[in-house]
Write a protein that holds these residues in place. Structure first.
Motif, PDB file in Angstrom:
ATOM      1  N   ALA A  26       0.830  -1.212   0.000  1.00  0.00           N
ATOM      2  CA  ALA A  26       0.000   0.000   0.000  1.00  0.00           C
ATOM      3  C   ALA A  26       0.864   1.261   0.000  1.00  0.00           C
ATOM      4  N   ILE A  27       1.857   1.298   0.870  1.00  0.00           N
ATOM      5  CA  ILE A  27       2.700   2.492   0.978  1.00  0.00           C
ATOM      6  C   ILE A  27       3.585   2.652  -0.258  1.00  0.00           C
ATOM      7  N   SER A  28       4.192   1.556  -0.717  1.00  0.00           N
ATOM      8  CA  SER A  28       5.078   1.683  -1.876  1.00  0.00           C
ATOM      9  C   SER A  28       4.284   1.969  -3.149  1.00  0.00           C
ATOM     10  N   SER A  29       3.040   1.507  -3.240  1.00  0.00           N
ATOM     11  CA  SER A  29       2.202   1.854  -4.393  1.00  0.00           C
ATOM     12  C   SER A  29       1.991   3.364  -4.454  1.00  0.00           C
ATOM     13  N   ALA A  30       1.672   3.940  -3.311  1.00  0.00           N
ATOM     14  CA  ALA A  30       1.476   5.394  -3.265  1.00  0.00           C
ATOM     15  C   ALA A  30       2.767   6.129  -3.611  1.00  0.00           C
ATOM     16  N   GLY A  31       3.877   5.664  -3.072  1.00  0.00           N
ATOM     17  CA  GLY A  31       5.164   6.295  -3.363  1.00  0.00           C
ATOM     18  C   GLY A  31       5.566   6.179  -4.824  1.00  0.00           C
ATOM     19  N   LEU A  32       5.357   5.002  -5.407  1.00  0.00           N
ATOM     20  CA  LEU A  32       5.682   4.817  -6.822  1.00  0.00           C
ATOM     21  C   LEU A  32       4.783   5.672  -7.703  1.00  0.00           C
ATOM     22  N   ALA A  33       3.512   5.780  -7.339  1.00  0.00           N
ATOM     23  CA  ALA A  33       2.588   6.625  -8.115  1.00  0.00           C
ATOM     24  C   ALA A  33       3.025   8.080  -8.043  1.00  0.00           C
ATOM     25  N   LEU A  34       3.345   8.526  -6.855  1.00  0.00           N
ATOM     26  CA  LEU A  34       3.777   9.903  -6.652  1.00  0.00           C
ATOM     27  C   LEU A  34       5.087  10.198  -7.389  1.00  0.00           C
ATOM     28  N   GLY A  35       6.021   9.271  -7.301  1.00  0.00           N
ATOM     29  CA  GLY A  35       7.331   9.480  -7.908  1.00  0.00           C
ATOM     30  C   GLY A  35       7.373   9.318  -9.411  1.00  0.00           C
ATOM     31  N   SER A  36       6.366   8.652  -9.979  1.00  0.00           N
ATOM     32  CA  SER A  36       6.390   8.407 -11.419  1.00  0.00           C
ATOM     33  C   SER A  36       5.303   9.150 -12.183  1.00  0.00           C
ATOM     34  N   GLY A  37       4.326   9.683 -11.454  1.00  0.00           N
ATOM     35  CA  GLY A  37       3.205  10.327 -12.123  1.00  0.00           C
ATOM     36  C   GLY A  37       2.212   9.323 -12.695  1.00  0.00           C
ATOM     37  N   SER A  38       2.366   8.065 -12.356  1.00  0.00           N
ATOM     38  CA  SER A  38       1.453   7.017 -12.823  1.00  0.00           C
ATOM     39  C   SER A  38       0.261   6.923 -11.887  1.00  0.00           C
ATOM     40  N   SER A  39      -0.752   6.180 -12.322  1.00  0.00           N
ATOM     41  CA  SER A  39      -1.913   5.948 -11.469  1.00  0.00           C
ATOM     42  C   SER A  39      -1.520   5.029 -10.314  1.00  0.00           C
ATOM     43  N   VAL A  40      -2.274   5.098  -9.241  1.00  0.00           N
ATOM     44  CA  VAL A  40      -2.014   4.226  -8.091  1.00  0.00           C
ATOM     45  C   VAL A  40      -2.196   2.767  -8.505  1.00  0.00           C
ATOM     46  N   GLU A  41      -3.151   2.499  -9.389  1.00  0.00           N
ATOM     47  CA  GLU A  41      -3.373   1.115  -9.845  1.00  0.00           C
ATOM     48  C   GLU A  41      -2.146   0.588 -10.592  1.00  0.00           C
ATOM     49  N   ARG A  42      -1.620   1.395 -11.491  1.00  0.00           N
ATOM     50  CA  ARG A  42      -0.442   0.982 -12.267  1.00  0.00           C
ATOM     51  C   ARG A  42       0.764   0.825 -11.329  1.00  0.00           C
ATOM     52  N   ALA A  43       0.930   1.767 -10.416  1.00  0.00           N
ATOM     53  CA  ALA A  43       2.029   1.683  -9.449  1.00  0.00           C
ATOM     54  C   ALA A  43       1.837   0.492  -8.524  1.00  0.00           C
ATOM     55  N   GLY A  44       0.587   0.176  -8.200  1.00  0.00           N
ATOM     56  CA  GLY A  44       0.299  -0.985  -7.352  1.00  0.00           C
ATOM     57  C   GLY A  44       0.751  -2.281  -7.996  1.00  0.00           C
ATOM     58  N   VAL A  45       0.555  -2.396  -9.293  1.00  0.00           N
ATOM     59  CA  VAL A  45       1.033  -3.579 -10.012  1.00  0.00           C
ATOM     60  C   VAL A  45       2.559  -3.645  -9.928  1.00  0.00           C
ATOM     61  N   ALA A  46       3.223  -2.507 -10.078  1.00  0.00           N
ATOM     62  CA  ALA A  46       4.688  -2.465  -9.965  1.00  0.00           C
ATOM     63  C   ALA A  46       5.127  -2.849  -8.558  1.00  0.00           C
ATOM     64  N   ALA A  47       4.399  -2.396  -7.543  1.00  0.00           N
ATOM     65  CA  ALA A  47       4.736  -2.730  -6.153  1.00  0.00           C
ATOM     66  C   ALA A  47       4.573  -4.227  -5.891  1.00  0.00           C
ATOM     67  N   ILE A  48       3.483  -4.792  -6.394  1.00  0.00           N
ATOM     68  CA  ILE A  48       3.260  -6.231  -6.216  1.00  0.00           C
ATOM     69  C   ILE A  48       4.320  -7.027  -6.973  1.00  0.00           C
ATOM     70  N   ALA A  49       4.622  -6.592  -8.194  1.00  0.00           N
ATOM     71  CA  ALA A  49       5.667  -7.271  -8.982  1.00  0.00           C
ATOM     72  C   ALA A  49       7.010  -7.201  -8.271  1.00  0.00           C
ATOM     73  N   SER A  50       7.344  -6.043  -7.701  1.00  0.00           N
ATOM     74  CA  SER A  50       8.635  -5.923  -7.011  1.00  0.00           C
ATOM     75  C   SER A  50       8.682  -6.818  -5.780  1.00  0.00           C
ATOM     76  N   THR A  51       7.546  -6.997  -5.110  1.00  0.00           N
ATOM     77  CA  THR A  51       7.488  -7.900  -3.959  1.00  0.00           C
ATOM     78  C   THR A  51       7.733  -9.339  -4.396  1.00  0.00           C
TER      79      THR A  51
END
Length: 139
Positions: free
Chosen positions: A20-45
């Motif tokens: 949850a936290i890294s999804s928000a951070g990735l979205a904020l840092g990349s300008g992507s949607s939280v959903e797209r960043a959430g997929v990146a966060a889950i993939a990184s996990t």
């Protein structure tokens, strides 16, 4: 709470909050949607788990062939640096591709995640132990 139940609750809560936290951070840092960043966060996990198993198996195989036994500070540092470098080599291109950002921005995001997880793990462990008590091994 002790044993396997403690470990399951620990991992479940740790990963839930981390994603949850890294999804928000990735979205904020990349300008992507939280959903797209959430997929990146889950993939990184998932990548972290697989990389951890593979890297440690290879490292331990190498370590078993060494004439000097034990884990010195130098060997532990080499282990940590090797793990992080392999993780960066995997995550940076993935973040760049999935989040539609440049490699430099992906590297900055990855470094930010590494710093976040260093602090997060420390704080999470403190909080977890406060709420659920210390494990039997520490009492």
């Amino acid at each position: 709470m002790q044993g396997i139940r403690r470990r399951i609750v620990y991992v479940g809560l740790y990963e839930l909050f981390a994603i949850a936290i890294s999804s928000a951070g990735l979205a904020l840092g990349s300008g992507s949607s939280v959903e797209r960043a959430g997929v990146a966060a889950i993939a990184s996990t998932l990548i972290a788990v697989v990389w951890n198993v593979v890297y440690n198996a290879v490292f331990e195989r190498w370590e078993a062939r060494q004439t000097v036994r034990g884990r010195s500070f130098r060997r532990r540092a080499a282990h940590a640096i090797g793990f992080e470098l392999g993780f960066i080599i995997t995550l940076v291109p993935l973040f760049a591709w999935w989040l539609h950002i440049g490699l430099w921005q992906a590297l900055v995001l990855d470094i930010g995640l590494s710093v976040f997880f260093l602090v997060y793990t420390f704080v999470f462990n403190l909080g977890f132990d406060k709420v659920f008590g210390l494990p039997a091994s520490a009492v």
